[in-house]
Design a protein around this motif. Structure first.
Motif, PDB file in Angstrom:
ATOM      1  N   GLN A 162       0.847  -1.195   0.000  1.00 32.08           N
ATOM      2  CA  GLN A 162       0.000   0.000   0.000  1.00 32.08           C
ATOM      3  C   GLN A 162       0.883   1.245   0.000  1.00 32.08           C
ATOM      4  OE1 GLN A 162      -2.715  -0.342   3.281  1.00 32.08           O
ATOM      5  NE2 GLN A 162      -3.593  -2.226   2.485  1.00 32.08           N
ATOM      6  N   HIS A 181      -6.670   2.360   3.394  1.00 28.94           N
ATOM      7  CA  HIS A 181      -7.835   1.477   3.323  1.00 28.94           C
ATOM      8  C   HIS A 181      -8.822   1.913   4.402  1.00 28.94           C
ATOM      9  CE1 HIS A 181      -5.367  -1.462   6.114  1.00 28.94           C
ATOM     10  NE2 HIS A 181      -5.440  -0.248   6.590  1.00 28.94           N
ATOM     11  N   SER A 183      -9.904   0.014   6.615  1.00 27.60           N
ATOM     12  CA  SER A 183      -9.735  -0.831   7.801  1.00 27.60           C
ATOM     13  C   SER A 183      -9.393  -0.011   9.047  1.00 27.60           C
ATOM     14  CB  SER A 183      -8.659  -1.888   7.560  1.00 27.60           C
ATOM     15  OG  SER A 183      -9.040  -2.718   6.485  1.00 27.60           O
ATOM     16  N   GLN A 186     -11.997  -0.062  11.695  1.00 29.03           N
ATOM     17  CA  GLN A 186     -12.024  -1.157  12.685  1.00 29.03           C
ATOM     18  C   GLN A 186     -11.377  -0.686  13.981  1.00 29.03           C
ATOM     19  OE1 GLN A 186     -10.487  -5.034  11.541  1.00 29.03           O
ATOM     20  NE2 GLN A 186     -10.888  -4.612   9.383  1.00 29.03           N
ATOM     21  N   ARG A 207      -3.810   5.781  -2.293  1.00 33.11           N
ATOM     22  CA  ARG A 207      -2.533   5.090  -2.447  1.00 33.11           C
ATOM     23  C   ARG A 207      -1.796   5.719  -3.614  1.00 33.11           C
ATOM     24  NH1 ARG A 207      -4.304  -1.303  -1.714  1.00 33.11           N
ATOM     25  NH2 ARG A 207      -5.627  -0.868   0.094  1.00 33.11           N
ATOM     26  N   GLN A 220     -13.671   2.513  -0.726  1.00 35.89           N
ATOM     27  CA  GLN A 220     -13.865   1.156  -0.203  1.00 35.89           C
ATOM     28  C   GLN A 220     -15.082   1.105   0.705  1.00 35.89           C
ATOM     29  OE1 GLN A 220     -10.368  -0.179   1.930  1.00 35.89           O
ATOM     30  NE2 GLN A 220      -9.462  -1.053   0.068  1.00 35.89           N
ATOM     31  N   GLU A 222     -15.871  -1.038   4.143  1.00 37.49           N
ATOM     32  CA  GLU A 222     -15.338  -1.939   5.158  1.00 37.49           C
ATOM     33  C   GLU A 222     -16.532  -2.467   5.940  1.00 37.49           C
ATOM     34  OE1 GLU A 222     -12.022  -2.070   5.304  1.00 37.49           O
ATOM     35  OE2 GLU A 222     -11.688  -3.320   7.084  1.00 37.49           O
ATOM     36  N   PHE A 260      -3.667 -11.050   4.635  1.00 34.62           N
ATOM     37  CA  PHE A 260      -3.747  -9.678   5.128  1.00 34.62           C
ATOM     38  C   PHE A 260      -3.328  -9.772   6.589  1.00 34.62           C
ATOM     39  CE2 PHE A 260      -7.101 -10.153   1.939  1.00 34.62           C
ATOM     40  CZ  PHE A 260      -6.836  -9.094   1.067  1.00 34.62           C
ATOM     41  N   PHE A 262      -4.029  -8.338   9.255  1.00 35.12           N
ATOM     42  CA  PHE A 262      -5.005  -8.128  10.329  1.00 35.12           C
ATOM     43  C   PHE A 262      -6.096  -9.191  10.363  1.00 35.12           C
ATOM     44  CE2 PHE A 262      -7.236  -6.010   6.870  1.00 35.12           C
ATOM     45  CZ  PHE A 262      -6.174  -5.443   6.159  1.00 35.12           C
ATOM     46  N   VAL A 263      -5.970 -10.213   9.519  1.00 35.32           N
ATOM     47  CA  VAL A 263      -6.944 -11.319   9.593  1.00 35.32           C
ATOM     48  C   VAL A 263      -6.199 -12.659   9.566  1.00 35.32           C
ATOM     49  CG1 VAL A 263      -8.904 -10.112   8.553  1.00 35.32           C
ATOM     50  CG2 VAL A 263      -7.265 -11.276   7.069  1.00 35.32           C
ATOM     51  N   GLY A 308     -11.238  -8.210  -0.155  1.00 35.04           N
ATOM     52  CA  GLY A 308     -10.538  -9.100   0.761  1.00 35.04           C
ATOM     53  C   GLY A 308     -11.366  -9.284   2.023  1.00 35.04           C
ATOM     54  N   CYS A 309     -11.065 -10.373   2.746  1.00 36.46           N
ATOM     55  CA  CYS A 309     -11.834 -10.616   3.963  1.00 36.46           C
ATOM     56  C   CYS A 309     -11.070 -11.586   4.868  1.00 36.46           C
ATOM     57  CB  CYS A 309     -13.199 -11.207   3.627  1.00 36.46           C
ATOM     58  SG  CYS A 309     -13.102 -12.853   2.887  1.00 36.46           S
ATOM     59  N   GLY A 310     -11.600 -11.819   6.037  1.00 34.06           N
ATOM     60  CA  GLY A 310     -10.976 -12.799   6.918  1.00 34.06           C
ATOM     61  C   GLY A 310     -11.488 -12.676   8.339  1.00 34.06           C
ATOM     62  N   ALA A 331     -13.992  -9.548   9.138  1.00 31.59           N
ATOM     63  CA  ALA A 331     -13.912  -8.235   8.493  1.00 31.59           C
ATOM     64  C   ALA A 331     -13.786  -8.438   7.001  1.00 31.59           C
ATOM     65  CB  ALA A 331     -12.707  -7.459   9.012  1.00 31.59           C
ATOM     66  N   PHE A 332     -14.258  -7.438   6.257  1.00 31.79           N
ATOM     67  CA  PHE A 332     -14.054  -7.486   4.810  1.00 31.79           C
ATOM     68  C   PHE A 332     -13.871  -6.064   4.289  1.00 31.79           C
ATOM     69  CE2 PHE A 332     -18.645  -7.425   5.590  1.00 31.79           C
ATOM     70  CZ  PHE A 332     -19.065  -6.356   4.815  1.00 31.79           C
ATOM     71  N   GLY A 333     -13.180  -5.968   3.178  1.00 34.51           N
ATOM     72  CA  GLY A 333     -12.979  -4.668   2.539  1.00 34.51           C
ATOM     73  C   GLY A 333     -13.111  -4.841   1.041  1.00 34.51           C
TER      74      GLY A 333
HETATM   75  N1  PHE Z   1      -7.994  -3.536   3.905  1.00 34.40           N
HETATM   76  C1  PHE Z   1      -7.741  -4.516   2.887  1.00 34.40           C
HETATM   77  C2  PHE Z   1      -7.247  -3.829   1.620  1.00 34.40           C
HETATM   78  O1  PHE Z   1      -7.489  -2.663   1.450  1.00 34.40           O
HETATM   79  C3  PHE Z   1      -8.987  -5.322   2.569  1.00 34.40           C
HETATM   80  C4  PHE Z   1      -9.434  -6.152   3.722  1.00 34.40           C
HETATM   81  C5  PHE Z   1     -10.323  -5.654   4.665  1.00 34.40           C
HETATM   82  C6  PHE Z   1      -8.982  -7.429   3.870  1.00 34.40           C
HETATM   83  C7  PHE Z   1     -10.728  -6.436   5.744  1.00 34.40           C
HETATM   84  C8  PHE Z   1      -9.391  -8.236   4.923  1.00 34.40           C
HETATM   85  C9  PHE Z   1     -10.272  -7.727   5.846  1.00 34.40           C
HETATM   86  O2  PHE Z   1      -6.629  -4.440   0.776  1.00 34.40           O
END
Ligand code: PHE
Length: 367
Positions: A162, A181, A183, A186, A207, A220, A222, A260, A262-263, A308-310, A331-333
């Motif tokens: 990033q 992002h 995130s 969160q 970015r 995004q 989130e 990622f 954070f997941v 993305g997610c996790g 979480a997902f983004g």
């Molecule tokens: N923040 C990540 C990104 O921008 C996406 C993401 C969010 C992945 C939450 C996992 C959980 O690439």
């Protein structure tokens, strides 16, 4: 002239003056009437000069008649002048009325909300129905919120994914940046509220990228849920539900293992290519995989990556003082711009953020 003759001259003069006033249709014409009757060489002066030709009672009588005529004329003149002036102002106002309204724009030419705003509204509707709260996060944030507390310490190679816009600052400890992002929300949410939490947040991210498929500013969404006993099944169910609510019940989804910080575990989410799947649906049958060959939208893979997610990493919970033994979460983004492009069939990302010159030319401000 006899008194009788002089008095009838006064009466005539009076009638002529009244007529002259009534006939004058503008202030200038009225002024001519005034000069002719009341000027130094006007009719009234002529009559006044006759006073000395009379004697005694006759002189008094005639003098009074002339004075009365003078008074009457002055009143007539003033009132007619006022009327004409008022009429002139009213005519001018009518004539010079400025229409300050903008011209009505044809229905076909009227704009609509931006495709990304429309996508935001759809997502807002879907997630509020699923009883998620909607939070706003800051676009400019501390490194701590964007990276450190998300298990991305300084010098972690994941930061290189990033390319970040840092803001000039003296304080090395508290560096500010444009969030890379959503995130960071969160971290803000978990530091301000205790679980259970169901949150979405949508907004701008930044970015240092610029090519056909990347702009330095993008959007995004989130989403995250934190509670006891949240599992990957909840994650999959939620993501499938909202993607199908947007792209249709028949949508295919795929979760690909990914990383990622954070997941854990983490995955990337793909949807069946909206372009080739649409052709397939139009044909009313499930085509063999080779039917997808030739679709440029999905680069012949049949799949499109959307986010993305996790499951939220225990280190993130610990950084927020949340007991990771008791709580779990997902979480997902997702990229809002990409989601809008796929939904509306827009093929060039840059058109989302640039106005074509012919459009600018129609706006008075650019003309
Ligand atoms: N923040 C990540 C990104 O921008 C996406 C993401 C969010 C992945 C939450 C996992 C959980 O690439």
């Amino acid at each position: 002239m006899s008194l009788q003759e002089l008095l009838s001259a006064v009466a005539e003069c009076r009638a002529a003056f009244a007529r002259g006033c009534a006939e004058a249709s503008e202030v200038r014409a009225l002024e001519e009437v005034r000069v002719a009757f009341m000027g130094r060489k006007g009719q009234l002066a002529g009559l006044r000069a006759k006073i000395t030709t009379l004697e005694g009672e006759e002189r008094k009588h005639f003098g009074a008649a002339v004075n009365e005529l003078q008074k009457f004329s002055q009143q007539q003149l003033n009132s007619r002048r006022r009327d004409l002036q008022r009429a002139a102002i009213e005519a001018k106002l009518r004539e010079e009325r400025a229409d300050i309204d903008l011209p009505v724009i044809d229905r076909d030419e009227r704009g609509t909300l931006h495709p990304v705003s429309l996508m935001r509204q759809k997502l807002h509707d879907i997630f509020t129905k699923l009883s998620f709260s909607v939070l706003e996060g800051p676009d400019v944030d501390y490194e701590d919120f964007n990276f450190n507390k998300l298990n991305i310490p300084a010098h972690h190679p994941a930061r290189d994914m990033q390319d970040t816009f840092y803001l000039a600052s003296k304080d090395e400890e508290e560096r500010l940046l444009l969030r890379t992002h959503t995130s960071n929300v969160q971290v803000h949410a978990l530091s301000e509220h205790r679980p259970p939490l169901r949150v979405i947040s949508m907004g701008r991210c930044f970015r240092c990228d610029f090519d056909l498929t990347h702009t330095p500013m993008f959007h995004q969404i989130e989403g995250f849920v934190v509670d006891e006993a949240i599992s990957f099944a909840h994650l999959k169910g939620t993501i499938d539900t909202f993607l199908r609510a947007i792209y249709g019940d028949g949508l295919r989804t795929r979760f690909r293992p990914s990383y990622f910080p954070f997941v854990e575990p983490g995955a990337e989410v793909d949807i069946g290519c909206v372009a080739c799947d649409a052709q397939k649906l139009a044909a009313g049958k499930e085509p063999p995989p080779e039917a997808r060959v030739g679709c440029r939208v999905c680069k012949h893979s049949g799949w499109l990556e959307v986010g993305g997610c996790g499951m939220i990493h225990p280190n993130v919970f610990e950084a927020m003082d949340i007991d990771s033994e008791r709580y779990s979460g997902f979480a997902f983004g997702f990229g809002l711009d990409r989601m809008a492009m796929l939904y509306y069939g827009i093929n060039d990302l840059r058109t989302l953020f640039a106005a074509p010159p012919e459009f600018n030319a129609r706006l008075p401000i650019f003309a």
